[in-house]
Design a protein around this motif. Structure first.
Motif, mmCIF file in Angstrom:
data_model
loop_
_atom_site.group_PDB
_atom_site.id
_atom_site.type_symbol
_atom_site.label_atom_id
_atom_site.label_comp_id
_atom_site.label_asym_id
_atom_site.label_seq_id
_atom_site.Cartn_x
_atom_site.Cartn_y
_atom_site.Cartn_z
ATOM 1 N N ASN A 3 0.841 -1.205 0.000
ATOM 2 C CA ASN A 3 0.000 0.000 0.000
ATOM 3 C C ASN A 3 0.872 1.249 0.000
ATOM 4 O O ASN A 3 1.972 1.253 0.563
ATOM 5 C CB ASN A 3 -0.922 0.026 1.218
ATOM 6 C CG ASN A 3 -2.063 -0.959 1.109
ATOM 7 O OD1 ASN A 3 -2.468 -1.338 0.010
ATOM 8 N ND2 ASN A 3 -2.583 -1.384 2.227
ATOM 9 N N PHE A 4 0.338 2.302 -0.617
ATOM 10 C CA PHE A 4 1.003 3.604 -0.718
ATOM 11 C C PHE A 4 -0.007 4.661 -0.298
ATOM 12 O O PHE A 4 -1.171 4.581 -0.675
ATOM 13 C CB PHE A 4 1.443 3.877 -2.159
ATOM 14 C CG PHE A 4 2.222 2.742 -2.765
ATOM 15 C CD1 PHE A 4 3.587 2.642 -2.561
ATOM 16 C CD2 PHE A 4 1.588 1.762 -3.503
ATOM 17 C CE1 PHE A 4 4.305 1.584 -3.104
ATOM 18 C CE2 PHE A 4 2.287 0.699 -4.046
ATOM 19 C CZ PHE A 4 3.658 0.608 -3.852
ATOM 20 N N ALA A 5 0.447 5.662 0.451
ATOM 21 C CA ALA A 5 -0.474 6.688 0.925
ATOM 22 C C ALA A 5 -0.048 8.065 0.442
ATOM 23 O O ALA A 5 1.133 8.333 0.199
ATOM 24 C CB ALA A 5 -0.552 6.668 2.456
ATOM 25 N N GLY A 6 -1.044 8.930 0.348
ATOM 26 C CA GLY A 6 -0.828 10.341 0.030
ATOM 27 C C GLY A 6 -1.655 11.173 0.984
ATOM 28 O O GLY A 6 -2.811 10.827 1.273
ATOM 29 N N VAL A 21 -5.184 6.151 0.054
ATOM 30 C CA VAL A 21 -4.358 4.944 0.129
ATOM 31 C C VAL A 21 -4.654 4.132 -1.120
ATOM 32 O O VAL A 21 -5.826 3.873 -1.436
ATOM 33 C CB VAL A 21 -4.655 4.118 1.397
ATOM 34 C CG1 VAL A 21 -3.775 2.865 1.427
ATOM 35 C CG2 VAL A 21 -4.448 4.951 2.657
ATOM 36 N N PRO A 49 0.927 1.338 4.949
ATOM 37 C CA PRO A 49 1.611 1.661 3.696
ATOM 38 C C PRO A 49 3.127 1.656 3.896
ATOM 39 O O PRO A 49 3.619 1.863 5.005
ATOM 40 C CB PRO A 49 1.117 3.085 3.390
ATOM 41 C CG PRO A 49 0.865 3.671 4.744
ATOM 42 C CD PRO A 49 0.335 2.518 5.566
ATOM 43 N N VAL A 52 4.321 7.204 2.686
ATOM 44 C CA VAL A 52 3.298 8.239 2.591
ATOM 45 C C VAL A 52 3.978 9.501 2.065
ATOM 46 O O VAL A 52 5.028 9.903 2.556
ATOM 47 C CB VAL A 52 2.565 8.499 3.927
ATOM 48 C CG1 VAL A 52 3.512 8.945 5.014
ATOM 49 C CG2 VAL A 52 1.457 9.523 3.755
ATOM 50 N N SER A 153 -0.495 10.087 -3.474
ATOM 51 C CA SER A 153 -0.354 8.625 -3.385
ATOM 52 C C SER A 153 0.335 8.070 -4.636
ATOM 53 O O SER A 153 1.108 7.111 -4.547
ATOM 54 C CB SER A 153 -1.707 7.952 -3.153
ATOM 55 O OG SER A 153 -2.539 8.039 -4.287
ATOM 56 N N SER A 156 3.925 8.522 -4.146
ATOM 57 C CA SER A 156 4.442 7.444 -3.290
ATOM 58 C C SER A 156 4.740 6.187 -4.106
ATOM 59 O O SER A 156 5.777 5.546 -3.945
ATOM 60 C CB SER A 156 3.423 7.077 -2.200
ATOM 61 O OG SER A 156 3.341 8.040 -1.221
ATOM 62 N N TYR A 157 3.796 5.850 -4.963
ATOM 63 C CA TYR A 157 3.947 4.679 -5.829
ATOM 64 C C TYR A 157 5.205 4.812 -6.686
ATOM 65 O O TYR A 157 6.008 3.881 -6.780
ATOM 66 C CB TYR A 157 2.700 4.536 -6.700
ATOM 67 C CG TYR A 157 2.720 3.374 -7.656
ATOM 68 C CD1 TYR A 157 2.159 2.154 -7.292
ATOM 69 C CD2 TYR A 157 3.273 3.494 -8.926
ATOM 70 C CE1 TYR A 157 2.165 1.078 -8.171
ATOM 71 C CE2 TYR A 157 3.288 2.430 -9.803
ATOM 72 C CZ TYR A 157 2.738 1.221 -9.427
ATOM 73 O OH TYR A 157 2.749 0.152 -10.292
#
Length: 181
Positions: A3-6, A21, A49, A52, A153, A156-157
């Motif tokens: 998981n990736f968050a913003g 997310v 995640p 972030v 997000s 982040s990815y």
């Protein structure tokens, strides 16, 4: 699954912050407005995640513009001076959240969604979301905080995959998007 968050952080807890997310399949896991530091941290930690990306200065120098900000300005991106009251409060809040999240093994990076959208060369956030591969985002998404959180997000990815565009100086590091459109 990763998981990736913003996080589109507001300077005050009484104002909404956008949280997004996404997962490694480019699906939106959570997209919501949050308020308090506790709510933000617990919601992010819930999804575990790896990274972030926060739309807020993670460092401050006491000068209107950090060296990293000057690099962004020189590259044609528009940012606000960190000495504005709002920006100082935002940086202080971001630094508190960064400590909390890093203590829970979540990497925290700084981004600027407006600049990230510009660096992506997409004509709009809708164009960016479609190019990225989001299936469930509709053109009716109009909340600026949620839009900026989704853009963050995606940063982040790209950071995780080593494809973010990095502006790095002695006083900070800001991650933007590569050309995707």
């Amino acid at each position: 699954m990763v998981n990736f968050a913003g996080l589109d952080l507001s300077a005050k807890e009484s104002n909404p912050s956008g949280l997004a997310v996404i997962n490694s399949f480019k699906e939106i896991v959570d997209l919501t407005l949050v308020f308090s530091d506790d709510e933000i941290a617990s919601r992010i930690i819930l999804y575990k995640p790896i990274i972030v990306a926060i739309d807020a200065p993670l460092t401050s120098t006491g000068k209107p513009f950090r060296q990293v900000d000057r690099s962004l300005l020189k590259a044609g991106f528009r940012i606000l001076p960190t000495t504005l009251t709002y920006m100082r409060e935002l940086a202080e809040r971001a630094q508190v959240l960064k400590k909390i999240l890093e203590s829970r093994n979540v990497a925290v990076i700084e981004t600027h969604p407006t600049s990230a959208l510009k660096s992506s060369r997409c004509s709009s956030h809708i164009n960016l979301f479609q190019s990225f591969g989001f299936k469930q985002v509709t053109p009716t998404l109009r909340n600026k905080h949620l839009i900026d959180a989704l853009i963050s997000s995606i940063v982040s990815y790209h950071y995780y995959h080593g494809t973010s565009v990095i502006f790095k100086e002695a006083d900070g590091e800001v991650h933007l998007l590569p050309t995707v459109c």
